[in-house]
Design a protein around this motif. Structure first.
Motif, mmCIF file in Angstrom:
data_model
loop_
_atom_site.group_PDB
_atom_site.id
_atom_site.type_symbol
_atom_site.label_atom_id
_atom_site.label_comp_id
_atom_site.label_asym_id
_atom_site.label_seq_id
_atom_site.Cartn_x
_atom_site.Cartn_y
_atom_site.Cartn_z
ATOM 1 N N ASP A 49 0.828 -1.216 0.000
ATOM 2 C CA ASP A 49 0.000 0.000 0.000
ATOM 3 C C ASP A 49 0.858 1.260 0.000
ATOM 4 O OD1 ASP A 49 -2.330 -1.465 -0.067
ATOM 5 O OD2 ASP A 49 -2.849 -1.120 2.045
ATOM 6 N N TRP A 50 1.873 1.273 0.851
ATOM 7 C CA TRP A 50 2.745 2.462 0.930
ATOM 8 C C TRP A 50 3.516 2.675 -0.368
ATOM 9 C CZ3 TRP A 50 2.369 6.582 3.611
ATOM 10 C CH2 TRP A 50 1.749 6.544 4.854
ATOM 11 N N LEU A 51 4.008 1.619 -0.980
ATOM 12 C CA LEU A 51 4.720 1.767 -2.259
ATOM 13 C C LEU A 51 3.792 2.324 -3.329
ATOM 14 C CD1 LEU A 51 6.994 -1.409 -2.364
ATOM 15 C CD2 LEU A 51 7.711 0.978 -2.190
ATOM 16 N N ASN A 52 2.548 1.865 -3.366
ATOM 17 C CA ASN A 52 1.584 2.419 -4.326
ATOM 18 C C ASN A 52 1.381 3.909 -4.109
ATOM 19 O OD1 ASN A 52 1.145 0.000 -5.634
ATOM 20 N ND2 ASN A 52 -0.730 -0.481 -4.521
ATOM 21 N N ARG A 53 1.235 4.307 -2.866
ATOM 22 C CA ARG A 53 1.015 5.727 -2.567
ATOM 23 C C ARG A 53 2.243 6.561 -2.919
ATOM 24 N NH1 ARG A 53 -2.233 5.834 3.190
ATOM 25 N NH2 ARG A 53 -4.208 5.123 2.350
ATOM 26 N N LEU A 54 3.431 6.053 -2.597
ATOM 27 C CA LEU A 54 4.657 6.783 -2.934
ATOM 28 C C LEU A 54 4.835 6.901 -4.443
ATOM 29 C CD1 LEU A 54 7.121 5.372 -0.258
ATOM 30 C CD2 LEU A 54 6.222 7.706 -0.404
ATOM 31 N N GLN A 55 4.473 5.853 -5.182
ATOM 32 C CA GLN A 55 4.568 5.915 -6.640
ATOM 33 C C GLN A 55 3.612 6.955 -7.212
ATOM 34 O OE1 GLN A 55 3.975 1.805 -7.732
ATOM 35 N NE2 GLN A 55 6.175 1.350 -7.662
ATOM 36 N N LEU A 56 2.417 7.082 -6.619
ATOM 37 C CA LEU A 56 1.487 8.125 -7.067
ATOM 38 C C LEU A 56 2.062 9.517 -6.842
ATOM 39 C CD1 LEU A 56 -1.981 6.795 -5.823
ATOM 40 C CD2 LEU A 56 -1.285 7.168 -8.195
ATOM 41 N N ILE A 57 2.645 9.720 -5.666
ATOM 42 C CA ILE A 57 3.247 11.027 -5.362
ATOM 43 C C ILE A 57 4.401 11.302 -6.319
ATOM 44 C CG2 ILE A 57 4.550 12.348 -3.628
ATOM 45 C CD1 ILE A 57 2.865 10.764 -1.499
ATOM 46 N N LYS A 58 5.298 10.337 -6.456
ATOM 47 C CA LYS A 58 6.468 10.487 -7.325
ATOM 48 C C LYS A 58 6.047 10.736 -8.769
ATOM 49 C CE LYS A 58 10.735 8.147 -8.604
ATOM 50 N NZ LYS A 58 11.523 6.919 -8.513
ATOM 51 N N GLY A 59 5.052 9.984 -9.243
ATOM 52 C CA GLY A 59 4.580 10.159 -10.611
ATOM 53 C C GLY A 59 4.011 11.547 -10.852
ATOM 54 N N ASN A 60 3.229 12.041 -9.909
ATOM 55 C CA ASN A 60 2.659 13.385 -10.066
ATOM 56 C C ASN A 60 3.740 14.458 -10.021
ATOM 57 O OD1 ASN A 60 -0.393 13.488 -10.303
ATOM 58 N ND2 ASN A 60 -0.098 11.941 -8.719
ATOM 59 N N LEU A 61 4.730 14.278 -9.168
ATOM 60 C CA LEU A 61 5.827 15.247 -9.122
ATOM 61 C C LEU A 61 6.623 15.234 -10.428
ATOM 62 C CD1 LEU A 61 7.094 14.803 -5.445
ATOM 63 C CD2 LEU A 61 5.837 16.756 -6.417
ATOM 64 N N SER A 62 6.889 14.047 -10.970
ATOM 65 C CA SER A 62 7.662 13.959 -12.215
ATOM 66 C C SER A 62 6.890 14.524 -13.405
ATOM 67 C CB SER A 62 8.089 12.520 -12.488
ATOM 68 O OG SER A 62 6.982 11.727 -12.823
ATOM 69 N N MET A 63 5.554 14.529 -13.321
ATOM 70 C CA MET A 63 4.741 15.104 -14.397
ATOM 71 C C MET A 63 4.464 16.586 -14.170
ATOM 72 S SD MET A 63 2.042 12.051 -15.367
ATOM 73 C CE MET A 63 1.161 12.143 -13.830
ATOM 74 N N GLY A 64 5.116 17.174 -13.157
ATOM 75 C CA GLY A 64 4.927 18.594 -12.890
ATOM 76 C C GLY A 64 3.574 18.916 -12.288
ATOM 77 N N LYS A 65 3.034 18.019 -11.472
ATOM 78 C CA LYS A 65 1.736 18.236 -10.830
ATOM 79 C C LYS A 65 1.897 18.219 -9.315
ATOM 80 C CE LYS A 65 -0.891 16.034 -14.545
ATOM 81 N NZ LYS A 65 -1.856 14.972 -14.856
ATOM 82 N N PRO A 66 2.588 19.229 -8.770
ATOM 83 C CA PRO A 66 2.815 19.237 -7.322
ATOM 84 C C PRO A 66 1.522 19.375 -6.512
ATOM 85 C CG PRO A 66 3.524 21.311 -8.287
ATOM 86 C CD PRO A 66 3.185 20.390 -9.421
ATOM 87 N N GLU A 67 0.508 20.035 -7.083
ATOM 88 C CA GLU A 67 -0.764 20.175 -6.359
ATOM 89 C C GLU A 67 -1.426 18.818 -6.156
ATOM 90 O OE1 GLU A 67 -0.717 21.330 -9.792
ATOM 91 O OE2 GLU A 67 0.478 23.027 -9.169
ATOM 92 N N GLN A 68 -1.339 17.965 -7.190
ATOM 93 C CA GLN A 68 -1.915 16.631 -7.102
ATOM 94 C C GLN A 68 -1.136 15.793 -6.081
ATOM 95 O OE1 GLN A 68 -4.693 15.811 -8.301
ATOM 96 N NE2 GLN A 68 -4.756 13.608 -8.439
ATOM 97 N N ALA A 69 0.183 15.910 -6.087
ATOM 98 C CA ALA A 69 1.008 15.192 -5.112
ATOM 99 C C ALA A 69 0.680 15.662 -3.695
ATOM 100 C CB ALA A 69 2.494 15.391 -5.412
ATOM 101 N N GLU A 70 0.476 16.937 -3.516
ATOM 102 C CA GLU A 70 0.105 17.489 -2.201
ATOM 103 C C GLU A 70 -1.247 16.961 -1.753
ATOM 104 O OE1 GLU A 70 0.492 19.676 1.257
ATOM 105 O OE2 GLU A 70 2.012 19.525 -0.306
ATOM 106 N N ARG A 71 -2.193 16.876 -2.684
ATOM 107 C CA ARG A 71 -3.518 16.343 -2.361
ATOM 108 C C ARG A 71 -3.411 14.893 -1.893
ATOM 109 N NH1 ARG A 71 -6.913 13.056 -4.276
ATOM 110 N NH2 ARG A 71 -5.899 12.749 -6.273
ATOM 111 N N ILE A 72 -2.603 14.108 -2.569
ATOM 112 C CA ILE A 72 -2.415 12.705 -2.185
ATOM 113 C C ILE A 72 -1.796 12.624 -0.794
ATOM 114 C CG2 ILE A 72 -1.138 10.578 -2.708
ATOM 115 C CD1 ILE A 72 -1.454 11.423 -5.729
ATOM 116 N N MET A 73 -0.824 13.482 -0.509
ATOM 117 C CA MET A 73 -0.196 13.477 0.813
ATOM 118 C C MET A 73 -1.193 13.874 1.900
ATOM 119 S SD MET A 73 3.729 14.768 0.177
ATOM 120 C CE MET A 73 3.379 16.123 -0.947
#
Length: 180
Positions: free
Chosen positions: A17-41
């Motif tokens: 579960d944690w790896l899935n969540r970290l991959q979502l954050i990392k993926g959004n950051l790499s796509m230039g979507k820091p707001e989406q990564a913040e929402r996930i956090m």
């Protein structure tokens, strides 16, 4: 679908579960979507607060059942929210857990597999009552046995209601009267 989890199995699913969540954050950051990564956090923080509340209500079997539900291969995802909870919720952990396991199993038999079925449990309790709202969004293919079982629940919990609130939405309410 009741199962006793070993420490290793629990750690395996938690790590996944944690790896899935970290991959979502990392993926959004790499796509230039820091707001989406913040929402996930922020969602992770809320989830962790809810898990902590659930773990602290002195109903260990019930808490384990909810915490591990999404690891068990049910055809519906479970979300939960503890809205108001007294320091000690005076429900019988074994009776409550057995009731919820039967409910989840019947729900699982009634839903259309491989559809995005979501059951949200909202728990509101005072010193006098414990109210569980089950909000289901998905497709129920065969709800006859589920409805029959819910209508027979006249002693535990104290009151159960069931209603269709939309095309693919149902609301089930279970109410327990405490200290009485």
């Amino acid at each position: 679908m009741s199962k006793h989890w070993t420490v290793l199995e629990t750690l395996k699913y938690t790590r996944h579960d944690w790896l899935n969540r970290l991959q979502l954050i990392k993926g959004n950051l790499s796509m230039g979507k820091p707001e989406q990564a913040e929402r996930i956090m922020e969602e992770i923080v809320i989830d962790m607060q809810q898990e902590a509340m659930l773990s602290n209500i002195k109903l260990p079997r019930f808490a384990e059942t909810l915490l591990t539900h999404n690891w068990k291969g049910y055809h519906f995802k479970l979300d939960y929210e503890l809205v108001t909870i007294p320091e000690k919720l005076t429900l019988d952990d074994n009776l409550l857990t057995e009731w919820i396991i039967i409910f989840f199993d019947l729900m699982n038999q009634a839903v259309v597999p491989y559809y995005e079925n979501i059951l949200t449990v909202k728990i509101e309790a005072t010193d006098e009552t414990a109210r569980f709202l089950f909000e289901f969004n998905g497709i129920l293919e065969n709800e006859t046995e589920l409805k029959h079982w819910l209508s027979e629940q006249d002693s535990y919990p104290d009151q159960v209601t069931y209603e269709k609130t939309g095309h693919h939405e149902w609301l089930i309410q279970a109410l327990w009267y405490l200290n009485g």
